[in-house]
Structure formats: structure tokens, C-alpha cells
Design an enzyme around this catalytic site. Structure first.
Site, PDB file in Angstrom:
ATOM      1  N   SER A  18     -40.218 -75.797  54.074  1.00 56.59           N
ATOM      2  CA  SER A  18     -40.986 -75.515  52.816  1.00 56.59           C
ATOM      3  C   SER A  18     -41.174 -74.035  52.665  1.00 56.59           C
ATOM      4  O   SER A  18     -41.001 -73.613  53.669  1.00 56.59           O
ATOM      5  CB  SER A  18     -42.260 -76.125  53.055  1.00 56.59           C
ATOM      6  OG  SER A  18     -43.186 -75.710  51.978  1.00 56.59           O
TER       7      SER A  18
ATOM      8  N   TYR B 180     -49.306 -78.138  58.484  1.00 56.57           N
ATOM      9  CA  TYR B 180     -48.262 -78.450  57.736  1.00 56.57           C
ATOM     10  C   TYR B 180     -47.205 -77.084  57.822  1.00 56.57           C
ATOM     11  O   TYR B 180     -46.052 -77.101  58.089  1.00 56.57           O
ATOM     12  CB  TYR B 180     -48.441 -78.733  56.406  1.00 56.57           C
ATOM     13  CG  TYR B 180     -47.284 -79.184  55.634  1.00 56.57           C
ATOM     14  CD1 TYR B 180     -46.465 -80.138  55.916  1.00 56.57           C
ATOM     15  CD2 TYR B 180     -46.929 -78.038  54.528  1.00 56.57           C
ATOM     16  CE1 TYR B 180     -45.208 -80.251  54.917  1.00 56.57           C
ATOM     17  CE2 TYR B 180     -45.984 -78.330  53.789  1.00 56.57           C
ATOM     18  CZ  TYR B 180     -44.904 -79.466  53.921  1.00 56.57           C
ATOM     19  OH  TYR B 180     -43.704 -79.696  53.108  1.00 56.57           O
TER      20      TYR B 180
END
Ligand code: NAD
Length: 253
Positions: free
Chosen positions: A151, A164
């Protein structure tokens, strides 16, 4: 599990984790169109996985919970057994938790462990379990290829939560470390999406507006945009250790 003994010797086999929805489904379809036999996988949506496999030219579906070591071992062994080979592993499955970055108390040890188990340990162990099959691909066909879906949150200080973002930063570093260790037999790359239009992100109105108004491409990515980036890395005979930021240029702003 299906076994297909009629597979022609020129065919290549790809395992795409988390491939019954979102980005993973687009990657699986793209690789199928490119001629790959595809192993579809998810944690729970077995009916969707079997229906998807039935609609593809050469595909099987395997259920496995990647938070469980035993399931990881079973997934890779059943995947290799499906066609007796494995050429490509796309570590797409991942989980996220939305926690404001300033809310440190909510980022509990349990959240950190859960995200690391699925987003970092699982991709690493799947590569370890698939290593000999991917090396065999290099001996008989061409270099094995691993693509990790991380990501932009693993590149920039952004993302749904600190645990995350940190898990995706770890995955990016694991990508580079594995590329260094496993070449030339196995190439290891990552695609780091920004915002991608999936059912989950449809409600992320702030992020949608940010990409529409600020990013040079003036929109979020579609799952097919990310599948294109993955297909490009898989098709290469040279790229390894790359973390391909796929955020429509938002990082430039
Ligand atoms: P999604 O929820 O549609 O897909 C996630 C997949 O992961 C599902 O198929 C699910 O079965 C699988 N999965 C989750 N936990 C699992 C477990 N314990 N065991 C086995 N499978 C498990 O989400 P998506 O948006 O398509 O995300 C795909 C990947 O892209 C993820 O790694 C995510 O972090 C990453 N990503 C997504 C975006 C976005 O905007 N959607 C942005 C950046 C990165």
C-alpha cells in the site's frame, strides 16, 4: 481440488491469494486472460470462489485462513498439486483496521498482531513454502515471480491506521530483502496502491475527494489498474525488488 493432467507443457500457473473479490479478483482474471492457469483463494467465500473458477478457462479454488500456519501449508501444497507446478505467487490477501493515528490506545497489541499475521507473516511464509516450486519454474521455464500487494501507506506516513501502515511498510521491506536473497531464480516485487475503488472504499468519501481533487490522475485506481501493474511485473524478465507506487501520482502533491 482439481487435478488437470491435460495441461499443455507451455502453460504457467499462478496462485493469487484473496482473489474472490476486489483487487485480487481483477488480478486473477488478468492472469487468466494472459494464459495462466489460476489458483483462486479466499478465507471464506467458497461459493463465489468455485463459481469464479468454473467461469475461467483453467482455474481451481482453494479455501484457507492465512492467519493459520496449517492452512498456509495446505494452501501451497494443494496449489502446487493442482498442476504439479507453480510459476507465480501474488500475495494479495490483506486486512486493514481504521484507527485515527492519534488514538494510540485503540491500536492495541491484538490489532498489531492480527495485522502482522495476515499482512506480513503470511506473505513471507507463502513465499518460503513455494520457494522450491518457484525455483523449479526457473529451471524448466522462466524465473518464478512473486508480487506482494502492499500500500502507499507503507511508503508514506498515511493510511487507515498506524498498525496497517507499518504492516505494509514491513511487507515492502520484506519484498526487497527476498528479491536480494532469491534472485535470479525468483523475482520479488510489490505493487503499492493508493486508493482503489472497491466496495469497502466506496464509503471513504474524504479519500475519494482527495484523489479526485488533488491527484494528477484525478481519480482513484480501479482494480484493473492495479491488475495491469501486477501483470507488467509478472511479464518482466528483469525487474526485481521494486515497490511500484500506484497512486495516480498523489505522492507528488
Ligand atoms: P478485499 O477485502 O476485497 O480483499 C481482501 C482479500 O483478502 C479477501 O479475498 C479476503 O478473503 C482475503 N483475506 C483477508 N484476510 C484473510 C485471511 N485471514 N485468510 C485468507 N484470506 C484473507 O480488499 P481489497 O481492497 O481488494 O484489498 C486487496 C489488497 O490490496 C489488500 O492487501 C489491501 O491491503 C491492499 N490495498 C487495498 C487498497 C484499496 O484501496 N482497496 C489500497 C491499498 C492496498
Amino acid at each position: 481440488m482439481n487435478v488437470n493432467p491435460t495441461l499443455d507443457s507451455g502453460l504457467r500457473v499462478a496462485l493469487v491469494t484473496g482473489s474472490t473479490s476486489g483487487i485480487g479478483a481483477a488480478i486473477a482474471r488478468r492472469l487468466s486472460h494472459a494464459g495462466y492457469a489460476v489458483i483462486l483463494h479466499s478465507r471464506s467465500s467458497e461459493a463465489a470462489g468455485r463459481a469464479m473458477a468454473a467461469g475461467m478457462k483453467q482455474a481451481v479454488y482453494i479455501q484457507a485462513d492465512l492467519a493459520l500456519e496449517a492452512d498456509r501449508v495446505r494452501l501451497v501444497s494443494e496449489a502446487i498439486a493442482s498442476w504439479g507446478q507453480l510459476d507465480v505467487l501474488v500475495n494479495n490477501a490483506g486486512i486493514s483496521r481504521v484507527i485515527p493515528h492519534g488514538d494510540l490506545a485503540s491500536a492495541t497489541s491484538a490489532v498489531w498482531r492480527e495485522l502482522h499475521e495476515v499482512n506480513v507473516l503470511a506473505p513471507f511464509h507463502l513465499v518460503a513454502l513455494a520457494e522450491s516450486a518457484l525455483r523449479e519454474a526457473a529451471r524448466s521455464r522462466r524465473a518464478g515471480s512473486v508480487v506482494n500487494i502492499s500500500s502507499h501507506a507503507g511508503v508514506r506516513p498515511k493510511g487507515a491506521s498506524i498498525p496497517y501502515a507499518a504492516s505494509k511498510a514491513a511487507l515492502n521491506h520484506v519484498t526487497r530483502l527476498l528479491a536480494l536473497s532469491l534472485g535470479p531464480d525468483i523475482r520479488v516485487n510489490a505493487v503499492a496502491p493508493g486508493l482503489v475503488d472497491t466496495p469497502l472504499t466506496a464509503e471513504w468519501h474524504g479519500a475519494q475527494a482527495l484523489w479526485r481533487e488533488q491527484s494528477p490522475m484525478r481519480r482513484a485506481a480501479s482494480p484493473d489498474d492495479i491488475a495491469d501493474a501486477v501483470a507488467m511485473l509478472v511479464a518482466s524478465d528483469y525487474l526485481t525488488g521494486e515497490v511500484l507506487l500506484s497512486d495516480g501520482g498523489l505522492n507528488l502533491t
